[in-house]
Structure formats: C-alpha cells, structure tokens
Design a protein around this motif. Structure first.
Motif, mmCIF file in Angstrom:
data_model
loop_
_atom_site.group_PDB
_atom_site.id
_atom_site.type_symbol
_atom_site.label_atom_id
_atom_site.label_comp_id
_atom_site.label_asym_id
_atom_site.label_seq_id
_atom_site.Cartn_x
_atom_site.Cartn_y
_atom_site.Cartn_z
ATOM 1 N N PRO A 187 -24.059 -6.652 31.791
ATOM 2 C CA PRO A 187 -22.996 -7.562 31.188
ATOM 3 C C PRO A 187 -21.679 -7.859 32.260
ATOM 4 O O PRO A 187 -21.208 -6.890 32.911
ATOM 5 C CB PRO A 187 -22.321 -6.583 30.033
ATOM 6 N N GLN A 188 -21.065 -9.014 32.019
ATOM 7 C CA GLN A 188 -19.928 -9.071 33.040
ATOM 8 C C GLN A 188 -18.779 -7.934 33.108
ATOM 9 O O GLN A 188 -18.460 -7.502 34.070
ATOM 10 C CB GLN A 188 -19.248 -10.438 32.557
ATOM 11 N N GLU A 189 -18.614 -7.438 31.925
ATOM 12 C CA GLU A 189 -17.621 -6.201 31.848
ATOM 13 C C GLU A 189 -17.651 -4.962 32.590
ATOM 14 O O GLU A 189 -17.184 -4.239 32.658
ATOM 15 C CB GLU A 189 -17.137 -6.201 30.334
ATOM 16 N N ASP A 190 -19.238 -4.896 32.965
ATOM 17 C CA ASP A 190 -19.811 -3.577 33.431
ATOM 18 C C ASP A 190 -19.948 -3.779 35.131
ATOM 19 O O ASP A 190 -20.226 -2.612 35.617
ATOM 20 C CB ASP A 190 -21.024 -3.257 32.947
ATOM 21 N N TRP A 191 -19.632 -4.908 35.833
ATOM 22 C CA TRP A 191 -19.928 -5.066 37.009
ATOM 23 C C TRP A 191 -19.167 -4.231 37.986
ATOM 24 O O TRP A 191 -19.610 -3.806 38.711
ATOM 25 C CB TRP A 191 -19.918 -6.605 37.394
ATOM 26 N N ILE A 192 -17.921 -4.257 37.430
ATOM 27 C CA ILE A 192 -17.029 -3.150 38.444
ATOM 28 C C ILE A 192 -17.510 -1.809 38.436
ATOM 29 O O ILE A 192 -17.473 -1.270 39.389
ATOM 30 C CB ILE A 192 -15.627 -3.295 38.124
ATOM 31 N N ALA A 193 -17.826 -1.427 37.294
ATOM 32 C CA ALA A 193 -18.357 0.065 37.051
ATOM 33 C C ALA A 193 -19.608 -0.063 37.842
ATOM 34 O O ALA A 193 -20.004 1.338 38.603
ATOM 35 C CB ALA A 193 -18.646 0.586 35.613
ATOM 36 N N VAL A 194 -20.615 -0.752 37.811
ATOM 37 C CA VAL A 194 -21.937 -0.827 38.635
ATOM 38 C C VAL A 194 -21.541 -0.830 40.207
ATOM 39 O O VAL A 194 -22.194 0.227 40.625
ATOM 40 C CB VAL A 194 -22.879 -1.834 38.152
ATOM 41 N N SER A 195 -20.716 -1.443 40.498
ATOM 42 C CA SER A 195 -20.233 -1.645 41.871
ATOM 43 C C SER A 195 -19.713 -0.316 42.274
ATOM 44 O O SER A 195 -20.143 0.205 43.581
ATOM 45 C CB SER A 195 -19.316 -2.759 42.068
ATOM 46 N N ASP A 196 -18.923 0.138 41.653
ATOM 47 C CA ASP A 196 -18.412 1.430 42.031
ATOM 48 C C ASP A 196 -19.227 2.529 41.853
ATOM 49 O O ASP A 196 -19.093 3.326 43.121
ATOM 50 C CB ASP A 196 -17.165 2.055 41.070
ATOM 51 N N ALA A 197 -20.109 2.787 41.136
ATOM 52 C CA ALA A 197 -21.182 3.736 41.055
ATOM 53 C C ALA A 197 -22.094 3.724 42.123
ATOM 54 O O ALA A 197 -22.441 4.621 42.885
ATOM 55 C CB ALA A 197 -21.935 3.656 39.886
ATOM 56 N N SER A 198 -22.614 2.151 42.504
ATOM 57 C CA SER A 198 -23.418 2.286 43.530
ATOM 58 C C SER A 198 -22.741 2.410 45.058
ATOM 59 O O SER A 198 -23.534 3.169 45.783
ATOM 60 C CB SER A 198 -24.128 0.683 43.544
ATOM 61 N N HIS A 199 -21.456 2.028 45.368
ATOM 62 C CA HIS A 199 -20.886 2.425 46.382
ATOM 63 C C HIS A 199 -20.762 3.900 46.510
ATOM 64 O O HIS A 199 -20.743 4.371 47.575
ATOM 65 C CB HIS A 199 -19.592 1.657 46.408
ATOM 66 N N ALA A 200 -20.540 4.689 45.405
ATOM 67 C CA ALA A 200 -20.467 6.065 45.569
ATOM 68 C C ALA A 200 -21.563 6.870 46.076
ATOM 69 O O ALA A 200 -21.857 7.577 46.613
ATOM 70 C CB ALA A 200 -20.058 6.521 44.098
ATOM 71 N N VAL A 201 -22.885 6.177 45.695
ATOM 72 C CA VAL A 201 -24.184 6.853 46.064
ATOM 73 C C VAL A 201 -24.317 6.654 47.417
ATOM 74 O O VAL A 201 -25.009 7.429 48.097
ATOM 75 C CB VAL A 201 -25.009 6.197 45.060
ATOM 76 N N ILE A 202 -23.987 5.453 47.931
ATOM 77 C CA ILE A 202 -24.213 5.110 49.451
ATOM 78 C C ILE A 202 -23.329 5.958 50.154
ATOM 79 O O ILE A 202 -23.431 6.564 51.253
ATOM 80 C CB ILE A 202 -23.974 3.647 49.584
#
Length: 113
Positions: free
Chosen positions: A16-31
């Motif tokens: 969902p559009q409203e979750d993109w920032i959270a997904v981006s933050d989470a994926s960057h944290a794993v990297i």
C-alpha cells in the motif's frame, strides 16, 4: 565464502502507498546490517526507465533482450556468506523488510572473478 544473489521481481512488491516509507526504511536497515557484518557485496534496483540493450561481440547493439528473458526488473543484492543456511537467513530478513518472498541463487566459484 560463496556469493549469493537475493532478488525479487517488481510485481512481487504489492505494498500500500502509505507503507512504502516503512518498507524502504526496513530494507535499508537490513542492507546497513549486512554492510556492518561485512557480507554485503553490492545491490540495487533495476532501472526500468532504461531499456535493455543487447551488445554483440562486434560491438553493435540493439534495444532487445534474449528471447527467453521475458522480464528482468525489481531489486537484488549480492552477499558473500559462509553457508547456504546463512544465505537463507539473510534472504528471510530481506523478505521481511521488503514484504515479499525473495529468490535465492548461488554463484558458481570462479577463481578469475
């Protein structure tokens, strides 16, 4: 150590559009975690705005792909890890962060690469 490709196609991310920032933050944290652990080789997303180019041995090029390549898009990273089990653990972390399953592939060893 073996290098592993962890990837996903763009259509797999149904976010969902409203979750993109959270997904981006989470994926960057794993990297960032992979970088701190010293296992990160490289990664990124395929720029779908730029058409693929087929370059032949004589240097000529055409806007094309191999016929069997239907689509190549999405994101990926390459990690260098001590075992397949470790690769599965990292793929699971990335899957959780990106909210979609990840494909795991192992690179063959080549002492010249």
């Amino acid at each position: 150590m073996t290098k592993y490709l962890i990837s996903f196609p763009a259509p797999a991310m149904v976010i969902p559009q409203e979750d993109w920032i959270a997904v981006s933050d989470a994926s960057h944290a794993v990297i960032r975690e992979a970088k701190r652990a010293g296992v990160y080789v490289f990664g990124g997303g395929i720029n779908e705005a730029v058409a693929p180019l087929m370059v032949s041995a004589d240097g000529t090029s055409t806007n094309a792909t191999y016929p069997q390549t239907k689509e190549f898009n999405g994101g990926f990273c390459v990690l260098e890890l001590p075992s397949r089990e470790a690769a599965i653990e990292w793929a699971a972390k990335i899957a959780q962060a990106c909210r979609c399953a990840q494909e795991l592939r192992e690179f063959g060893y080549d002492p010249e690469s």
